[in-house]
Every structure is written in C-alpha cells, then in structure tokens.
Enzyme design. Structure first.
Site, short mmCIF file in Angstrom:
data_model
loop_
_atom_site.label_atom_id
_atom_site.label_comp_id
_atom_site.label_asym_id
_atom_site.label_seq_id
_atom_site.Cartn_x
_atom_site.Cartn_y
_atom_site.Cartn_z
CG HIS A 1 -8.80 -17.55 -4.97
ND1 HIS A 1 -9.87 -18.38 -4.75
CD2 HIS A 1 -8.55 -16.94 -3.78
CE1 HIS A 1 -10.25 -18.30 -3.50
NE2 HIS A 1 -9.48 -17.42 -2.88
CG HIS B 1 -15.67 0.10 -15.84
ND1 HIS B 1 -15.83 1.40 -16.27
CD2 HIS B 1 -14.44 0.07 -15.24
CE1 HIS B 1 -14.78 2.11 -15.94
NE2 HIS B 1 -13.92 1.33 -15.29
#
Length: 205
Positions: free
Chosen positions: A131, A140
């Site tokens: 979250h 990446h």
C-alpha cells in the site's frame, strides 16, 4: 468497435512474456520491431525489422519489450508513440492503485491499495508492491521482490530478484538493489546496494 493494432519493440525474452500476456488477454500483436536482422519471428509472431514509424497507423499502440531501464527511457522519449500497458490477469491489483501507460505487469504480481506505478516500468513475476508505494518511471522490480508499505522507488532503479524493502524507505533514481538484498534505510541516487542489511557497494555512474 475498432481495436487499434498493437506492436512491440524488442524481440528478446521480454517480448516472449509480453506476447503471452497479450494472448491471455485476447489482444493480438501485429508485429515486433528489433534492430537484429537475424531475428525473423518470436513465438510465431513476425519481426518486421528495425523500428520504422511509417509501418504503423496513427492509432496503433506500442509496448517496449526491453530489459534495460535506460534504453527503455531513450526509446520512450524518442519514438513518439501511443503506449499501452500489459497486465497479466493473474495479477492481484487494487482498484485504488494507478498504473501509467507502457508498464508491464507479469503473472502473480500483487499491487496493494493507493500504490502508484509510473510509465514503462516492469513489475516482474510474483513481485509484491504494498500500500501507498510510489514506483517511478522506467523502474524494474524483479521476480519475488517485496516492497512494504510507503516505499518510494526513483526513476530507472532496478530492484533485484528476491530483495526486500522495509516500509517507508526511499530509494533514489537509477540505483541498483542487488539480488536478495534487504534494504532497511534510505538509498541515494546512482548507487549499487547489496547484502543483508543492504550496504552501498559502489557508485552506479
């Protein structure tokens, strides 16, 4: 309703994964562009040669299948295309997160509520973004890497396979977090971090 054609740039391993995501989504790839003249097809899809914008229509959509974060950035900034994202349907993605165009999300990924993912990022197989995380453009996040809540990852940074990032940590731009690294404190721009706990090994410039 007209569906614009989808093209991929890059005919390496990333292209194979993205092609299979498109297949699962029942979206057809019209062709692949790559600078290597020896590659003629990928998983049965035609390689059309070097990037040539005259070969695609104005409403075509593109995805970059390039592992290098810096090369993706250069391509994205010079091609002038309309970009789409490719999100594997097995990914568990909160309806309250945002994902910018050009990003690829692989199978088994979890992205939790209120996270934001920038453009042309790669969130690789089984990675977890919890979250309120902020993941920048051209990042990446490798397979099985885990970001706890409220983590920030700057543009172009590579989070290595199996690494773990403690909640609230801020990681700078264009850094590399090595495979299996445990990051428990903030990381500046342009460094390589390895180990448990993570330590700066060298500058990445």
């Amino acid at each position: 309703m007209h569906n614009p054609k989808i093209f991929i740039r890059g005919a390496g391993s990333q292209a194979k994964v993205i092609l299979e995501i498109l297949e699962v989504l029942k979206q057809e790839c019209a062709g692949i562009f790559d600078d290597n003249p020896d590659i003629k097809e990928v998983l049965g899809y035609p390689v059309l040669g070097r990037w040539d914008p005259s070969m695609i229509s104005e409403d075509a959509r593109m995805i970059l299948a390039v592992g290098s974060n810096m090369i993706r950035k250069k391509m994205a900034e010079t091609m002038g295309c309309e970009w789409i994202s490719a999100v594997h349907p097995s990914a568990n993605i909160s309806t309250r997160c945002t994902i910018d165009p050009g990003t690829v999300i692989m199978a088994g990924v979890s992205i939790n509520t209120c996270a934001t993912i920038g453009s042309h990022a790669i969130i690789n197989t089984n990675a977890s973004v919890d979250h309120d995380c902020r993941v920048g453009d051209f990042v990446h996040i490798s397979p099985n890497a885990a970001l706890a809540g409220h983590v920030t990852v700057g543009e172009g940074t590579h989070i290595g396979i199996g690494s773990s990032i403690k909640q609230g940590v801020k990681i700078g731009k264009w850094s590399v977090i090595g495979a299996g690294t445990v990051v428990i404190r903030d990381v500046p721009d342009n460094v390589v971090v390895v180990g448990n706990p993570g330590r700066i090994l060298k500058n990445n410039v």
